[in-house]
Design a protein around this motif. Sequence first.
Motif, short mmCIF file in Angstrom:
data_model
loop_
_atom_site.label_atom_id
_atom_site.label_comp_id
_atom_site.label_asym_id
_atom_site.label_seq_id
_atom_site.Cartn_x
_atom_site.Cartn_y
_atom_site.Cartn_z
N ASP A 15 0.83 -1.21 0.00
CA ASP A 15 0.00 0.00 0.00
C ASP A 15 0.87 1.26 0.00
OD1 ASP A 15 -2.29 -1.53 0.01
OD2 ASP A 15 -2.60 -1.40 2.18
N ARG A 16 1.98 1.23 0.72
CA ARG A 16 2.87 2.39 0.75
C ARG A 16 3.50 2.62 -0.62
NH1 ARG A 16 6.64 1.12 5.77
NH2 ARG A 16 7.99 2.61 4.66
N VAL A 17 3.90 1.54 -1.29
CA VAL A 17 4.44 1.68 -2.64
C VAL A 17 3.36 2.20 -3.57
CG1 VAL A 17 5.38 0.42 -4.62
CG2 VAL A 17 6.20 -0.11 -2.32
N ARG A 18 2.15 1.63 -3.46
CA ARG A 18 1.05 2.02 -4.36
C ARG A 18 0.66 3.48 -4.19
NH1 ARG A 18 -2.10 -1.91 -3.11
NH2 ARG A 18 -1.40 -3.29 -4.80
N ALA A 19 0.87 4.02 -3.01
CA ALA A 19 0.54 5.42 -2.78
C ALA A 19 1.38 6.35 -3.64
CB ALA A 19 0.72 5.76 -1.30
N HIS A 20 2.53 5.86 -4.09
CA HIS A 20 3.43 6.68 -4.92
C HIS A 20 3.32 6.35 -6.40
CE1 HIS A 20 5.45 8.42 -1.43
NE2 HIS A 20 5.43 7.21 -0.89
N GLY A 21 2.60 5.27 -6.75
CA GLY A 21 2.47 4.91 -8.15
C GLY A 21 2.39 3.40 -8.33
N PRO A 22 2.44 2.93 -9.57
CA PRO A 22 2.33 1.49 -9.84
C PRO A 22 3.55 0.69 -9.43
CG PRO A 22 2.75 2.68 -11.87
CD PRO A 22 2.51 3.72 -10.82
N SER A 297 5.55 -7.95 -7.66
CA SER A 297 4.81 -8.35 -6.46
C SER A 297 3.50 -8.99 -6.91
CB SER A 297 4.51 -7.16 -5.55
OG SER A 297 3.75 -7.58 -4.44
N PHE A 298 3.49 -10.31 -6.97
CA PHE A 298 2.26 -11.02 -7.32
C PHE A 298 1.18 -10.73 -6.28
CE2 PHE A 298 5.83 -13.75 -8.82
CZ PHE A 298 5.67 -13.52 -10.18
N ALA A 299 1.57 -10.68 -5.02
CA ALA A 299 0.61 -10.38 -3.96
C ALA A 299 0.11 -8.94 -4.08
CB ALA A 299 1.24 -10.61 -2.60
N GLY A 300 1.03 -8.01 -4.34
CA GLY A 300 0.64 -6.62 -4.48
C GLY A 300 -0.26 -6.39 -5.69
N ALA A 301 0.07 -7.02 -6.82
CA ALA A 301 -0.75 -6.88 -8.02
C ALA A 301 -2.13 -7.48 -7.81
CB ALA A 301 -0.05 -7.54 -9.21
N ASN A 302 -2.19 -8.61 -7.09
CA ASN A 302 -3.48 -9.23 -6.83
C ASN A 302 -4.37 -8.36 -5.94
OD1 ASN A 302 -2.73 -11.44 -8.35
ND2 ASN A 302 -2.63 -12.86 -6.63
N SER A 303 -3.75 -7.53 -5.09
CA SER A 303 -4.53 -6.66 -4.21
C SER A 303 -4.78 -5.28 -4.82
CB SER A 303 -3.83 -6.51 -2.85
OG SER A 303 -2.59 -5.83 -2.99
N ASP A 304 -4.44 -5.11 -6.08
CA ASP A 304 -4.68 -3.85 -6.79
C ASP A 304 -6.17 -3.50 -6.70
OD1 ASP A 304 -5.04 -1.81 -8.67
OD2 ASP A 304 -3.61 -2.67 -10.09
N PRO A 305 -6.50 -2.27 -6.25
CA PRO A 305 -7.92 -1.88 -6.17
C PRO A 305 -8.66 -2.04 -7.51
CG PRO A 305 -6.56 -0.30 -5.01
CD PRO A 305 -5.61 -1.23 -5.71
N ALA A 306 -7.95 -1.96 -8.62
CA ALA A 306 -8.60 -2.11 -9.93
C ALA A 306 -9.15 -3.52 -10.13
CB ALA A 306 -7.61 -1.78 -11.04
#
Length: 434
Positions: A15-22, A297-306
């Motif tokens: 989430d911290r990474v996503r706050a700055h971009g993809p 990040s397979f886990a991060g991509a899977n949790s993408d709000p999109a």
Amino acid sequence: MFDGTFTADPQQIYDRVRAHGPAGPVELAPGVDATLVVEHETALRVLQNPSLFARDSRRWKALNEGRVPLDSPILAMMAYRPNCLFTDGAVHLRLRQAVTATFDRLNMTRLRRDVEPIADFLIDQFSERGRADLINDYAKMLPLLLFNKLFGCPADIGDSLTGSLGALFDGIDVQRANAELTASLMRLISIKRRQPADDVTSWLIQHPAGLTDEELKDQLVMLMGAGFEPQRNLIGHALHLLLSKEGSGGSGMLIEEAIDHVLWHNPPIANYAAHFPLRDVDLGGVIAEANSPVVISFAGANSDPALKEARESHNKGAHLAWGAGPHSCPAKDPALVIAITAIERILNALPDLALTVPDEQLQWRPGPFQHALAALPVRFSPTPATRMVAALQTAAPLPPAEQPGAPAAAEPERQGQPAPKRGFWSTLVDLFRV
């Protein structure tokens, strides 16, 4: 991503990474910088574009310039090996074709019959105690023993492979374990060249790609590594879910549903697939420099709000747990058969399995590549250890090198020296002969 904060709650990092971009900068280990991709669309852009993002880690600029410590534990997973994971173009295609053709020869019915007696053997080791650790007593050992069966390992080689691979993943005396692993696989390859059988090692040898002994060894290492850790985590995470309140203690969720949930919400490998851009690349406002690692990040991509709708419906085609592009997992179907069979077997054998600690007290193994349980303690009603003999009545036969009367692969015991300690695999081979 190597400290307790990430281990306890990796989603906060995504989430911290996503706050700055993809994508964004992270430190995988002390002194090891990378760009972590947490957006689904950007992950696909990297995974499906081999002309811009290479897998060959010999391009790794910081490593080549001495800025990555040579004793960094991260190198075991990211340093170059001449196998499918770290090659590109024609070399990758040649090696990948040999591996996929070998997997295509696996019979799923036979694979299930291979898993069942191994599962029963492991359950028999603890069923009379009334308690167990489903990670270290079961989910960890099952894929190790299964690989010995699939590879056609004689008893002593199988014991060595089981011990050395387990030590490598646990970070115990890594140099010695790697040397033992290499020596054991080279011995196995030598045996299979002389005495081919109906097993994965022989199929790889027989493939028209004509793999050398070194290439064979590196593909086998890749198959073991890519199968062991993810399979352990897939079985362990699904059992945890089924036995937890969310899974209604094993009664409210089907095994296939639990596996789909894990693949979406806690994939067996959370972060991996390091790519190295051939030039500086703009990833949604974050510049990934040429020849620097871009980790998916397979886990991060899977949790993408999109992906909210697909995630809530557990759409099997949208998650990235199996990867994507030319390096996607070639063993998806076998992996699912193994996990489902292993979970079915233990739930049927011990129907009153129950967790002995609440979720908040479970321990997770540190490391940037997975969010994996260190242990899963359970209790159950003690039962007799009599499952193995029944399971062997339907088990697939052993390869010829393991049949009674076959030549021993190990060197004869020298006079005056004690017999080597027998491991799980040599014991299991004897039971297969019953």
